[in-house]
Design a protein around this motif. Sequence first.
Motif, PDB file in Angstrom:
ATOM      1  N   CYS A  27      66.093  29.002  50.530  1.00 40.29           N
ATOM      2  CA  CYS A  27      65.514  29.586  51.742  1.00 40.29           C
ATOM      3  C   CYS A  27      64.248  30.372  51.427  1.00 40.29           C
ATOM      4  CB  CYS A  27      66.530  30.474  52.438  1.00 40.29           C
ATOM      5  SG  CYS A  27      67.043  31.890  51.454  1.00 40.29           S
ATOM      6  N   ALA A  28      63.758  30.298  50.195  1.00 44.37           N
ATOM      7  CA  ALA A  28      62.586  31.083  49.801  1.00 44.37           C
ATOM      8  C   ALA A  28      61.561  30.204  49.103  1.00 44.37           C
ATOM      9  CB  ALA A  28      62.997  32.221  48.879  1.00 44.37           C
ATOM     10  N   THR A  29      60.296  30.477  49.390  1.00 43.29           N
ATOM     11  CA  THR A  29      59.186  29.849  48.707  1.00 43.29           C
ATOM     12  C   THR A  29      58.249  30.949  48.234  1.00 43.29           C
ATOM     13  OG1 THR A  29      59.286  27.898  50.112  1.00 43.29           O
ATOM     14  CG2 THR A  29      57.232  28.273  48.940  1.00 43.29           C
ATOM     15  N   VAL A  30      57.941  30.972  46.947  1.00 42.67           N
ATOM     16  CA  VAL A  30      57.025  31.968  46.404  1.00 42.67           C
ATOM     17  C   VAL A  30      55.609  31.493  46.716  1.00 42.67           C
ATOM     18  CG1 VAL A  30      56.214  33.162  44.345  1.00 42.67           C
ATOM     19  CG2 VAL A  30      58.654  32.696  44.631  1.00 42.67           C
ATOM     20  N   VAL A  31      54.892  32.299  47.526  1.00 43.48           N
ATOM     21  CA  VAL A  31      53.555  31.908  47.981  1.00 43.48           C
ATOM     22  C   VAL A  31      52.442  32.577  47.186  1.00 43.48           C
ATOM     23  CG1 VAL A  31      54.324  31.329  50.303  1.00 43.48           C
ATOM     24  CG2 VAL A  31      53.593  33.673  49.791  1.00 43.48           C
ATOM     25  N   GLY A  32      52.794  33.557  46.359  1.00 40.45           N
ATOM     26  CA  GLY A  32      51.780  34.229  45.555  1.00 40.45           C
ATOM     27  C   GLY A  32      52.413  35.209  44.597  1.00 40.45           C
ATOM     28  N   THR A  33      51.651  35.578  43.573  1.00 41.81           N
ATOM     29  CA  THR A  33      52.119  36.554  42.595  1.00 41.81           C
ATOM     30  C   THR A  33      50.976  37.480  42.211  1.00 41.81           C
ATOM     31  OG1 THR A  33      51.575  35.194  40.666  1.00 41.81           O
ATOM     32  CG2 THR A  33      53.791  34.910  41.605  1.00 41.81           C
ATOM     33  N   ALA A  34      51.353  38.634  41.674  1.00 39.41           N
ATOM     34  CA  ALA A  34      50.382  39.590  41.147  1.00 39.41           C
ATOM     35  C   ALA A  34      51.023  40.342  39.997  1.00 39.41           C
ATOM     36  CB  ALA A  34      49.932  40.561  42.223  1.00 39.41           C
ATOM     37  N   GLU A  35      50.173  40.866  39.105  1.00 41.75           N
ATOM     38  CA  GLU A  35      50.658  41.603  37.939  1.00 41.75           C
ATOM     39  C   GLU A  35      50.368  43.099  38.007  1.00 41.75           C
ATOM     40  OE1 GLU A  35      49.174  39.858  34.364  1.00 41.75           O
ATOM     41  OE2 GLU A  35      50.132  37.933  34.750  1.00 41.75           O
ATOM     42  N   SER A  36      49.513  43.530  38.942  1.00 39.78           N
ATOM     43  CA  SER A  36      49.145  44.947  39.023  1.00 39.78           C
ATOM     44  C   SER A  36      49.158  45.406  40.474  1.00 39.78           C
ATOM     45  CB  SER A  36      47.751  45.178  38.434  1.00 39.78           C
ATOM     46  OG  SER A  36      46.774  44.604  39.278  1.00 39.78           O
ATOM     47  N   GLU A  37      49.134  46.721  40.653  1.00 40.72           N
ATOM     48  CA  GLU A  37      49.118  47.294  41.998  1.00 40.72           C
ATOM     49  C   GLU A  37      47.878  46.834  42.771  1.00 40.72           C
ATOM     50  OE1 GLU A  37      48.864  51.680  44.167  1.00 40.72           O
ATOM     51  OE2 GLU A  37      49.426  51.568  42.051  1.00 40.72           O
ATOM     52  N   GLY A  38      46.711  46.935  42.149  1.00 40.14           N
ATOM     53  CA  GLY A  38      45.475  46.551  42.822  1.00 40.14           C
ATOM     54  C   GLY A  38      45.428  45.086  43.189  1.00 40.14           C
ATOM     55  N   GLU A  39      45.855  44.245  42.265  1.00 44.87           N
ATOM     56  CA  GLU A  39      45.887  42.803  42.520  1.00 44.87           C
ATOM     57  C   GLU A  39      46.847  42.486  43.666  1.00 44.87           C
ATOM     58  OE1 GLU A  39      46.873  38.628  40.120  1.00 44.87           O
ATOM     59  OE2 GLU A  39      47.069  40.537  39.074  1.00 44.87           O
ATOM     60  N   ALA A  40      47.995  43.146  43.674  1.00 47.04           N
ATOM     61  CA  ALA A  40      48.996  42.912  44.721  1.00 47.04           C
ATOM     62  C   ALA A  40      48.475  43.332  46.093  1.00 47.04           C
ATOM     63  CB  ALA A  40      50.287  43.665  44.396  1.00 47.04           C
ATOM     64  N   ILE A  41      47.907  44.526  46.183  1.00 52.35           N
ATOM     65  CA  ILE A  41      47.403  45.009  47.464  1.00 52.35           C
ATOM     66  C   ILE A  41      46.256  44.123  47.951  1.00 52.35           C
ATOM     67  CG2 ILE A  41      46.192  46.935  48.579  1.00 52.35           C
ATOM     68  CD1 ILE A  41      47.994  48.806  46.869  1.00 52.35           C
ATOM     69  N   GLY A  42      45.400  43.701  47.041  1.00 52.93           N
ATOM     70  CA  GLY A  42      44.320  42.800  47.420  1.00 52.93           C
ATOM     71  C   GLY A  42      44.838  41.492  47.994  1.00 52.93           C
ATOM     72  N   TRP A  43      45.825  40.907  47.328  1.00 54.84           N
ATOM     73  CA  TRP A  43      46.391  39.640  47.800  1.00 54.84           C
ATOM     74  C   TRP A  43      47.049  39.832  49.158  1.00 54.84           C
ATOM     75  CZ3 TRP A  43      50.548  37.181  49.689  1.00 54.84           C
ATOM     76  CH2 TRP A  43      50.564  35.781  49.630  1.00 54.84           C
ATOM     77  N   ALA A  45      46.547  42.098  51.441  1.00 56.16           N
ATOM     78  CA  ALA A  45      45.566  42.397  52.485  1.00 56.16           C
ATOM     79  C   ALA A  45      44.828  41.147  52.951  1.00 56.16           C
ATOM     80  CB  ALA A  45      44.567  43.438  51.977  1.00 56.16           C
ATOM     81  N   HIS A  46      44.580  40.220  52.036  1.00 58.15           N
ATOM     82  CA  HIS A  46      43.834  39.014  52.379  1.00 58.15           C
ATOM     83  C   HIS A  46      44.720  37.860  52.853  1.00 58.15           C
ATOM     84  CE1 HIS A  46      40.707  41.153  50.078  1.00 58.15           C
ATOM     85  NE2 HIS A  46      39.936  40.582  50.980  1.00 58.15           N
ATOM     86  N   HIS A  47      46.018  38.059  52.823  1.00 59.37           N
ATOM     87  CA  HIS A  47      46.939  36.996  53.239  1.00 59.37           C
ATOM     88  C   HIS A  47      47.921  37.500  54.297  1.00 59.37           C
ATOM     89  CE1 HIS A  47      45.424  35.538  49.349  1.00 59.37           C
ATOM     90  NE2 HIS A  47      45.574  34.348  49.898  1.00 59.37           N
ATOM     91  N   LYS A  48      47.436  38.355  55.191  1.00 54.64           N
ATOM     92  CA  LYS A  48      48.290  38.890  56.259  1.00 54.64           C
ATOM     93  C   LYS A  48      48.878  37.733  57.065  1.00 54.64           C
ATOM     94  CE  LYS A  48      45.878  43.245  56.715  1.00 54.64           C
ATOM     95  NZ  LYS A  48      45.052  44.110  57.557  1.00 54.64           N
ATOM     96  N   GLY A  49      50.148  37.853  57.370  1.00 53.65           N
ATOM     97  CA  GLY A  49      50.815  36.834  58.160  1.00 53.65           C
ATOM     98  C   GLY A  49      51.272  35.624  57.362  1.00 53.65           C
TER      99      GLY A  49
END
Length: 76
Positions: A27-43, A45-49
Amino acid sequence: MTISVFLVEDNPQIRANLIPALEDMGCATVVGTAESEGEAIGWLAHHKGLWDLAVVDFFLKEGTGVGVVRWCKGRN
């Protein structure tokens, strides 16, 4: 219904194991990953919804998972 998951994990081995584990649940699909706080927030913010659930490691190489969770506060 499939849940779109964003994974925040800085350890490559854990990340490599978590992705198939989450997707094997069916029931889950991983759509993105990040290794740091900044990278995660950036992703995020740019992939809302485009994501439903964030799986966040609190201890990261740069920043913290707490900062990522705080950024998510109030999100629909």
